[in-house]
Scaffold this motif. Structure first.
Motif, PDB file in Angstrom:
ATOM      1  N   ALA A   1       0.830  -1.204   0.000  1.00 39.44           N
ATOM      2  CA  ALA A   1       0.000   0.000   0.000  1.00 39.44           C
ATOM      3  C   ALA A   1       0.867   1.257   0.000  1.00 39.44           C
ATOM      4  N   LEU A   2       1.940   1.216   0.775  1.00 39.12           N
ATOM      5  CA  LEU A   2       2.777   2.406   0.908  1.00 39.12           C
ATOM      6  C   LEU A   2       3.410   2.817  -0.414  1.00 39.12           C
ATOM      7  N   ALA A   3       3.653   1.867  -1.307  1.00 42.03           N
ATOM      8  CA  ALA A   3       4.274   2.198  -2.599  1.00 42.03           C
ATOM      9  C   ALA A   3       3.451   3.193  -3.379  1.00 42.03           C
ATOM     10  N   LEU A   4       2.133   3.204  -3.173  1.00 41.09           N
ATOM     11  CA  LEU A   4       1.244   4.104  -3.912  1.00 41.09           C
ATOM     12  C   LEU A   4       1.014   5.414  -3.170  1.00 41.09           C
ATOM     13  N   ALA A   5       1.538   5.544  -1.970  1.00 39.33           N
ATOM     14  CA  ALA A   5       1.229   6.692  -1.122  1.00 39.33           C
ATOM     15  C   ALA A   5       2.256   7.808  -1.278  1.00 39.33           C
ATOM     16  N   SER A   6       1.749   9.029  -1.234  1.00 39.42           N
ATOM     17  CA  SER A   6       2.632  10.203  -1.266  1.00 39.42           C
ATOM     18  C   SER A   6       3.422  10.294   0.036  1.00 39.42           C
TER      19      SER A   6
END
Length: 460
Positions: free
Chosen positions: A386-391
């Motif tokens: 999930a974090l890979a897609l987060a700013s």
């Protein structure tokens, strides 16, 4: 087999005001650079049959209000093949596009490089690739319309190399033409539909819808965005959302994020954008329907989006999102991401497809982006997947969401706790939206009973 359109018929599908560019000075060796006997005669017959003097027609036109450079191939002229004169015309068209800041739309139908010109014909692919690269570096979009047939180097440069690839139904598309494929090769693998399934095309567009679809794409990819201004951080909460209060416990946050009735990405995107167009596929042989990517219009500006849909994200999904972020960055379009996944797919096939490398590439694309990237966590925030897609600097959460270093059940198992300890472990992990705000992981909480809660922007 799809209907084979002439160059002019293809142009007429998308515009009514095509103006041809001047023909650049060409090469005039008798029977071409190789002295191929009968080549001049073949060219003369092709001109008589088609009314064209070369295999490509280049000019400018308006498509749905957007000016563009159009490059339309004439397959009836020696199979739409590329020779030196073709390269002259293509180079001139790309130069014109850059000089006038216009997008480029190749309407491709070609059998490849022209045999009668030997290696000089093949090297036109390098020439075309350079012009495409220069146009890309200039921040101008390229939208290919792939017709029947499109094979060989034309597919591998002007077609598959475009930012967005639209294909006509049933078109024969593939690097290998029908006469050079291995014996027994499945013809269905060399179609527009197969290229879409393999992640090499973005959409199949019927001829009657092509003008409107192309007009939308041109408008989306050429509409100026406010320089440096991020998209609004708080998406409108869908009207059908029933829970807006913050969760009392970590386990309640997890259960609410996993609830089947909780709003998903499609509803957020429909509420946020007036209209949108999707890109599809990672250009490496894969698609992931659990990652929605594309561009949309909101209040007169274009915003790119990459949204997880609640499933475990496949490697192709991460690669498609990275492709989206880099394209938006190059065009100066802000990006909105919606996080909602239990985590990255972790089955054996995902590993064979390069899960780690795909996630790393998305982390890099987001980290390198110069355009604003804003994130809303709308459901599960499962670990690095999930974090890979987060700013890193502008992430927000909804009340129906959680974000965690690991799922509570897995954390309990690693700590050798019994399964019934998962709820208590969720509390210790501090996964609630308000916990994330207090920890500085998110900047705010959007859409709950007491209104949006915000924190100061991160330092630096």
């Amino acid at each position: 087999m799809a209907e084979r359109l002439t160059a002019r018929q293809a142009l007429a599908l998308v515009t009514d005001d095509f103006t041809e560019l001047p023909d650049p000075a060409g090469h005039s060796e008798p029977d071409g650079p190789l002295g191929w006997r009968g080549y001049d005669t073949a060219r003369a017959r092709a001109t008589e049959r088609t009314g064209e003097r070369e295999s490509v027609v280049c000019g400018t036109a308006t498509v749905g209000g957007t000016r563009a450079v159009l490059v339309s191939f004439e397959f009836g002229f020696l199979g739409g093949s590329l020779g030196e004169r073709t390269g002259d015309r293509l180079e001139s068209a790309y130069v014109h596009a850059r000089e006038h800041r216009l997008p480029v739309v190749p309407l491709v139908a070609t059998g490849g490089s022209r045999m009668q010109e030997g290696m000089l014909a093949l090297t036109q692919l390098q020439r075309v690739a350079r012009q495409s690269a220069l146009t890309r570096a200039a921040g101008l979009p390229q939208i290919a319309v792939v017709r029947d047939p499109t094979t060989g180097g034309g597919w591998a440069t002007l077609g598959a190399g475009a930012d967005v690839v639209l294909a006509l139904p049933g078109a024969q598309i593939g690097f290998a033409g029908s006469r050079v494929r291995p014996a027994g090769a499945d013809p269905a693998a060399y179609t527009a539909e197969a290229q879409l399934a393999a992640g090499s095309a973005d959409a199949i567009v019927p001829p009657g819808e092509l003008r409107a679809t192309l007009a939308l794409w041109l408008r989306l990819l050429t509409t100026p965005s406010a320089t440096g201004a991020p998209p609004p951080h708080a998406l409108p909460t869908p009207d059908t959302a029933t829970r807006t209060a913050l969760p009392a416990t970590g386990w309640e946050a997890v259960r609410r994020a996993r609830a089947p009735e909780r709003p998903r990405a499609e509803r957020y995107l429909d509420a946020y954008f007036e209209q949108r167009a999707a890109i599809s596929g990672d250009r490496c042989g894969g698609r992931d329907d659990g990652m929605l990517c594309g561009f949309g219009e909101r209040e007169g500006r274009t915003i790119a989006y990459a949204a997880q849909t609640g499933t475990a994200t496949r490697p192709a999904g991460y690669r498609t999102a990275a492709r989206l972020v880099r394209l938006a960055d190059r065009l100066g379009i802000p990006v909105l991401t919606l996080v909602d996944t239990p985590g990255a797919a972790n089955d054996a096939e995902a590993e064979r497809q390069g899960a780690g490398a795909a996630i790393a590439d998305l982390f890099a694309a987001v980290a390198e982006a110069r355009t604003p990237v804003t994130t809303l966590v709308i459901g599960e925030g499962g670990s690095g997947g999930a974090l890979a897609l987060a700013s890193p600097r502008d992430t927000w959460a909804t009340p129906d969401s959680y974000f965690s270093v690991i799922a509570p059940e897995l954390a309990a198992a690693i700590l050798k706790r019994p399964p019934e300890q998962a709820p208590a472990t969720a509390g210790e992990l501090r996964v609630r939206p308000q916990d994330l705000l207090a920890l500085g992981v998110v900047r705010g909480i959007a859409g709950h009973d007491e209104g949006a809660v915000t924190a100061p922007p991160p330092p630096g």
